[in-house]
Design an enzyme around this catalytic site. Sequence first.
Site, PDB file in Angstrom:
ATOM      1  N   ASN A  41      -4.655   1.391   4.776  1.00  0.00           N
ATOM      2  CA  ASN A  41      -4.791   2.837   4.645  1.00  0.00           C
ATOM      3  C   ASN A  41      -5.940   3.374   5.495  1.00  0.00           C
ATOM      4  OD1 ASN A  41      -2.659   3.093   2.841  1.00  0.00           O
ATOM      5  ND2 ASN A  41      -3.949   2.792   1.050  1.00  0.00           N
TER       6      ASN A  41
ATOM      7  N   ASP B 183       2.170   2.889   2.830  1.00  0.00           N
ATOM      8  CA  ASP B 183       3.398   3.058   2.052  1.00  0.00           C
ATOM      9  C   ASP B 183       4.522   2.177   2.594  1.00  0.00           C
ATOM     10  OD1 ASP B 183       2.109   4.895   0.515  1.00  0.00           O
ATOM     11  OD2 ASP B 183       3.104   6.652   1.357  1.00  0.00           O
TER      12      ASP B 183
ATOM     13  N   GLU C 160      -1.211  -1.719  -5.333  1.00  0.00           N
ATOM     14  CA  GLU C 160      -0.651  -2.749  -4.464  1.00  0.00           C
ATOM     15  C   GLU C 160      -0.359  -4.038  -5.225  1.00  0.00           C
ATOM     16  OE1 GLU C 160      -5.197  -2.805  -3.752  1.00  0.00           O
ATOM     17  OE2 GLU C 160      -3.633  -1.378  -4.289  1.00  0.00           O
TER      18      GLU C 160
ATOM     19  N   ASP D 267      -1.043  -9.539  -5.552  1.00  0.00           N
ATOM     20  CA  ASP D 267      -1.764  -8.381  -5.039  1.00  0.00           C
ATOM     21  C   ASP D 267      -1.841  -8.503  -3.515  1.00  0.00           C
ATOM     22  OD1 ASP D 267      -3.893  -6.098  -5.955  1.00  0.00           O
ATOM     23  OD2 ASP D 267      -4.597  -7.129  -4.160  1.00  0.00           O
TER      24      ASP D 267
END
Length: 339
Positions: A221, A230, A256, A213
């Site tokens: 973000n 992204d 993620e 992860d």
Amino acid sequence: MSNDNFVESTKTLKKTVPLMIKHKVPTTPTNYALWYTYAKQQLPILNQAIDQGIAELGLCTPTLCDTLYQEHLASQTDKDMAQLKQSLTAMVQEISHSMADTLSDTEDFQGVLTKTFGKLETAEQDGLSLEETMKLVRELVRESRQIHTSTGTFKGQLSSTQQEISALRQALIESQKEANEDALTGILNRRAFDRDFQNYIQNNVPLSLILLDIDRFKSFNDNYGHLLGDQVLKIVARRLKESCRDYAQAYRFGGEEFVLILPHKMKSSARQQAETLRRTLEKISVLDKKSGQRINSVTASFGVAERQENEPGESMINRADAFMNQAKKLGRNRVLPLT
């Protein structure tokens, strides 16, 4: 079709079905085409690839069947349509994220304007006595209110467009459900993982899992926008895919999170690969085009598990997930278990 051709085709078909049953290959149209070609021995390079896969894995996994079909049998039109769908889905996701970032910036701008209005109006109420100064201030307030109105209208237009894009994106996601590749990153998706993983479990193939992860991904973000987030996902996915050897596969597990299946690998070998990946990811450098700032803080937490004898697949995933969560609690950017 001549009688000779019909007889020959029937013989080939009679070979094809037992082969698929023997290797526990799902009876899909593309698999029929693949194994019919194999039984007919039309493409030596295809037969060699299938034989090699079975020799090393003990079976022909669904993903291996799909890959060989695309490489050797799929028409260019099929490949172009699959690529078009994937590219279109990725494009809509990118536009959607860009629009979300723009909406966020607009809301921040409105907040600054509102705060400025309050200060100007307070200054006026406190009694600046010079008429000319007050005239300029009032004009500034009026112009600022116009900007505020314009910004609000722009935000409304963006919101309307965002709804349309979201609807289109959802439609594309529905059409993408039957696909096995993640549109954004280009690697295999959760659907492909579930299919391949169950295939290994059902056939008792020894394997290990690496679950990872990306650390503090939400901050990418929040601080830099979804487009940079992204970009991070794409780079991480590419690094994972490049690391795969000996029929290992990388998948986007969700959000993620990513997972690697390592067939015929013990925990020690899987842990070594995870550590190599950890060092690879922390070297990633991403440029934020909006601010010109370079981000050098991409890390991930890893959990590794080797399948125990007759262990259910869900139990194995849970063990890898528990190690991954423990790695995060201990400070992130590490691989667990230690041995």
